[in-house]
Design an enzyme around this catalytic site. Structure first.
Site, PDB file in Angstrom:
ATOM      1  N   HIS A 467       0.824  -1.205   0.000  1.00  9.05           N
ATOM      2  CA  HIS A 467       0.000   0.000   0.000  1.00  9.05           C
ATOM      3  C   HIS A 467       0.857   1.253   0.000  1.00  9.05           C
ATOM      4  O   HIS A 467       0.479   2.285  -0.538  1.00  9.05           O
ATOM      5  CB  HIS A 467      -0.935  -0.009   1.215  1.00  9.05           C
ATOM      6  CG  HIS A 467      -2.099  -0.930   1.014  1.00  9.05           C
ATOM      7  ND1 HIS A 467      -2.720  -1.577   2.036  1.00  9.05           N
ATOM      8  CD2 HIS A 467      -2.728  -1.317  -0.117  1.00  9.05           C
ATOM      9  CE1 HIS A 467      -3.713  -2.318   1.544  1.00  9.05           C
ATOM     10  NE2 HIS A 467      -3.726  -2.178   0.241  1.00  9.05           N
ATOM     11  N   CYS A 778     -10.833   5.381 -27.628  1.00  8.66           N
ATOM     12  CA  CYS A 778     -11.107   5.588 -26.201  1.00  8.66           C
ATOM     13  C   CYS A 778     -10.579   4.439 -25.362  1.00  8.66           C
ATOM     14  O   CYS A 778     -10.776   4.416 -24.154  1.00  8.66           O
ATOM     15  CB  CYS A 778     -12.592   5.805 -25.961  1.00  8.66           C
ATOM     16  SG  CYS A 778     -13.603   4.435 -26.517  1.00  8.66           S
TER      17      CYS A 778
END
Ligand code: PEP
Ligand code: MG
Length: 863
Positions: A467, A778
């Site tokens: 993390h 996209c």
């Protein structure tokens, strides 16, 4: 007989429907159903009898559990968390019993109105899996007097008055195969626990002889579940079937790439390949890219001595522990709310996982056992956590080992609450611009470092999936991890002199030669100037140096991100994935909800155009309320426009909502997974019929996504009936190469730069050109460091990228000679070439070419 209980207006106020509250968390009922009140007086009273079960540290919100067991959240104003309690006087505390009409809050209405987002106060039923609310004939938009009947809370199942989980005799079991690429790590474990809580059920995972209750994160993580493991999910309780369905879906649905700690390549593989250092350089794994120069400072964190034995009796010591846990829980809740409000999603997810660990009954019970045996609260907590930390460190999985830092975080933070001297020692004194070395760092220490703005981080431990690594990446802070004993040795010798941290190359040069330092400082400065200049130009349109205009738009998940896209300089929205709006609701959002969301996206984008894609579900994207037939290969099943053809009513509601948006000439509707022209024609006919019913003069433009090879091959036919095309390179690559986009083992090979995919893109551009139909991209290739350039060389008109990439992609376009690259690309693709080689050539070409190259070529003959 199911319970029901009335709620009375807690103050004189104007009634506001929840969906009109200017905060999506409430408006979209993410926390549950309810009503909101715009106060006309500055005291708020209990709306019914019950118990205060939670009060926010900043006193702006509380949860009242009614005597019938329904949790009611009362949130005084919006964004009032930032006031840190200023202007708010609370008259109750957690654990207090209150009676209807007892005073809960007094507040300074003027101060709140000026300093907070709004005074609007939502009342939300958070135990909405077991309760619903029926509004009285409430005069919405009109004034309601304090004490008047407001709404009725009605139990939807036998609610347990005590709020205990796991009631009912139902037990369901399902065997699943874990699809989470990184195994069962802290965040999905925390989500499992949330599912169990939301349904008031017990959820148990069983693998072989081992079982773990989802209430305990340590037990769940202790199962060491890896991708591909088969396990049983058992749900018990009244609402067990629903809980089981959600849990099974969570475990069998691969995570989105950005959520997946394993997506950062194979950390386990790379750990073995860290080169060993010489006496001027040491190495590590790149946890976050970038280059930094600064004084090397060691962050020392010596652990203070704590008394092993308690000084007070067992009850007082237990109370102190529980109190500290509750305080930390409240702090985490506030931090999570703030992080979410400020769009720091990774941080909020990590803190939520911490909150779940903290709530682990096993950790609490074991600590209490230590206390009963005569130990102090701090000692008990530290011991229990230490054993879990050691278990995780011994784990085979690098990912689980990385979670040890998170547990260390909880260990330290709670000890700091119990022993104030510990908090003092946790204080960080580091000069801004330093490169900070840690033997170990916890996520909250990294967050605390924000105050001193370090230039980079070097970690002896950790990994690229921790993390801490995730937070460093989110902050753009160069960071090396797993530097091991080499770094510890450097720590002992460091004298605060300047070093070079080159995270991209995995090296820390701790005795740089003077000319190396000068060169590195220049590069850092150039990078900084370049990023600032790119940002300054972000709102200007981009043209290649041979004068081809390329629009750089943004991909967004919803209306909130549209604002970020506009601020980032996007020329429009190239893809709004409307499925996220559908996924955020327990039922399909109604026409009004949809219209509001689409309108907000248009409003956020000024004069720019917005492409909204019709619902694209199926395969990896599922909706709980739209059960799709189970087929052997959902990626090849009924999805995208095929699904909408079967659910005409759903499509009609969406199209009507879109047609209500104004101005219609700034809206473009895009249809996903189109295979042939007929599919697009069918949608256009439906739009015509609905627009006729609505007496509309204008029509929005209608386009097709090109993400299936068949559509690319027939692009000329589709372009004939389309106003624009947009290439979805994520799916186009998957379907062309027959490589599942969710399969981490194939991630390195499923590359858009494969010649087959590029040929299909070339075909699409040429097919569209024959009908003067504009083509955008996209998919993720539009923002890929080499991919965007290849796409521009092939002749696309528009790229749609993550908002954070807009400035850099525009800058790249301004440096690109499109025609020259088109010629080079044609040459490379004439040879047998693979995507790895092509990527290298593109990178080299982009690095070498200069803005002086003015050679021009025809766009349509790229291949
Ligand atoms: C694509 O497939 O490239 C695309 C943009 O659609 P999604 O990623 O939503 O499937
Ligand atoms: Mg797609």
């Amino acid at each position: 007989m199911l319970a029901s209980t009335p709620l009375y207006a807690p103050l004189k106020a104007v009634l506001v429907p929840l969906d009109q509250v200017p905060d999506p968390v409430f408006a979209q009922q993410t926390m549950g159903p309810g009503i909101a009140l715009e106060p006309l007086e500055s005291q708020l009273f209990a709306p019914c009898d019950g118990e205060i079960v939670h009060l926010a540290r900043t006193h702006h919100a509380l949860t009242l559990k009614t005597d019938q067991g329904c949790d009611l959240l009362i949130h005084l104003g919006l964004d009032t968390v930032d006031l840190e309690g200023e202007g708010i006087t609370v008259h109750v505390a957690p654990g207090d019993r209150v009676h209807r009409g007892d005073l809960l809050w007094e507040f300074d209405a003027d101060l709140l109105a000026c300093r907070a987002l709004s005074l609007i106060t939502p009342l939300v039923v958070t135990s909405n899996d077991r309760w619903r609310c029926e509004l009285m004939d409430a005069p919405v938009g009109r004034v309601i007097e304090r004490g008047a009947e407001l709404m009725m809370l009605v139990a939807t199942s036998q609610a347990s008055p005590t709020g205990k989980e796991g009631g009912g005799n139902n037990e369901y079991r399902e065997q699943v195969t874990l699809a989470l690429a990184a195994g069962l790590h802290a965040r999905p474990a925390a989500r499992l626990r949330a599912i169990a809580r939301a349904h008031g059920c017990t959820l148990v995972l069983e693998r072989g002889e081992h079982q773990a209750d989802a209430a305990s994160l340590t037990a769940l993580m202790g199962l060491s579940l890896r991708h591909g493991d088969t396990l049983d999910v058992i749900a018990r309780g009244a609402d067990a079937a629903a809980a089981l369905g959600e849990a099974a879906a969570l475990l069998t649905t691969p995570e989105a790439v950005e959520d997946d700690p394993a997506h950062d390549e194979s950390a386990d593989d790379r750990a073995d390949t860290v080169p060993t250092g010489d006496d001027t350089t040491c190495h590590g794994l790149m946890a976050s890219p970038g280059l930094a120069v600064g004084p090397l400072i060691r962050f020392g964190r010596s652990r203070i001595e704590i008394n092993a034995d308690r000084e007070e009796d067992a009850e007082a010591t237990e109370r102190a522990l529980v109190q500290a846990i509750n305080t930390l829980n409240d702090t985490l809740a506030t931090d999570i709310e703030q992080a979410r409000h400020q769009g720091r999603r990774e941080e909020a997810d990590i803190l939520e996982a911490h909150q779940a660990w903290l709530d682990d009954p096993a950790l609490r019970e074991e600590s209490l056992a230590y206390i009963r045996a005569g130990r102090s609260a701090a000692f008990a907590w530290r011991e229990v956590l230490e054993s879990r930390i050691n278990e995780l460190r011994r784990s085979q999985s690098q990912l689980l080992a990385a979670r040890a830092d998170d547990l260390r975080d909880l260990q330290e933070r709670l000890v700091a609450l119990l022993v104030p001297e510990a908090a003092a020692l946790g204080h960080i004194e580091i000069a801004p611009g330093a490169i900070v070395m840690f033997e170990e760092i916890t996520p909250s220490q990294l967050l605390a470092l924000d105050r001193v703005s370090p230039a980079g981080l070097c970690l002896a431990g950790g990994g690229t999936t921790s993390h801490v690594a995730l937070l460093a990446r989110a902050r753009g802070l160069p960071c090396l991890a797993a530097m091991g004993a080499e770094l510890v040795e450097v720590m002992d010798r460091q004298d605060g002199s300047d070093v070079i941290l080159d995270a991209d190359r995995g090296s820390l040069i701790f005795k740089p030669a003077p000319d190396q330092l000068i060169e590195a400082r220049e590069s850092v400065e150039q990078n900084r100037i370049r990023a600032a200049a790119e940002q300054q130009m972000a709102h200007e349109s981009a043209r290649t140096i041979d004068d081809v205009p390329i629009e750089v738009c943004a991909n967004v998940a919803g209306q909130e991100e549209a604002r970020a896209a506009f601020d980032a300089g996007a020329d429009g929205i190239g893809l709004m994935r409307s499925e996220f709006l559908f996924m955020a609701h327990a039922q399909a959002p109604d026409q009004q909800t949809q219209r509001r969301s689409y309108q907000q996206a248009l409003d956020a984008m000024g004069a720019h155009r917005v492409i909204i894609r019709t619902l694209d579900v199926g395969a990896d994207k599922q909706l709980d309320y739209l059960s799709l037939p189970s087929v052997p290969n959902p990626a090849l099943g009924t999805r995208g426009v095929r699904l909408m053809a079967r659910h005409q009513a759903l499509l009609d509601v969406q199209l009507r909502a879109l047609l209500e948006v104004r101005p219609l000439d700034r809206l473009r509707i895009m249809v996903p997974m189109v295979c042939d022209a007929a599919e697009l024609v069918a949608v256009r006919e439906r739009i015509e019929a609905l627009a006729g019913e609505m007496n509309l003069d204008g029509r929005p433009e209608l386009g097709a996504m090109i993400e299936v090879p068949a559509a690319a091959v027939c692009a000329d036919q589709i372009a004939r009936v389309a106003d624009f095309l947009s290439i979805g390179t994520n799916d186009l690559t998957q379907y062309t190469l027959a490589m599942d986009r969710e399969d981490p083992d194939l991630a390195g090979r499923a590359d858009v730069l494969h010649p087959a995919v590029l040929r299909l893109i070339d075909l699409t551009v040429k097919g569209a050109a024959s009908h003067r139909c504009p083509v955008g991209v996209c998919g993720a290739a539009a923002g890929d460091p080499q991919g965007w350039a290849a796409l521009v060389a092939l002749g696309v008109d528009e790229l749609s990228v993550e908002p954070a990439r807009v400035a850099a992609v525009k800058a790249g376009i301004r440096r690109l000679d499109r025609a020259a690259l088109a010629r080079a690309l044609r040459g490379w693709l004439d040879e047998p070439i693979d995507s790895v080689t092509l990527r290298q050539r593109l990178e080299q070409w982009l690095n070498e070419t200069t803005a002086n190259n003015n050679d021009r070529g025809a766009p349509d003959d790229a291949i």
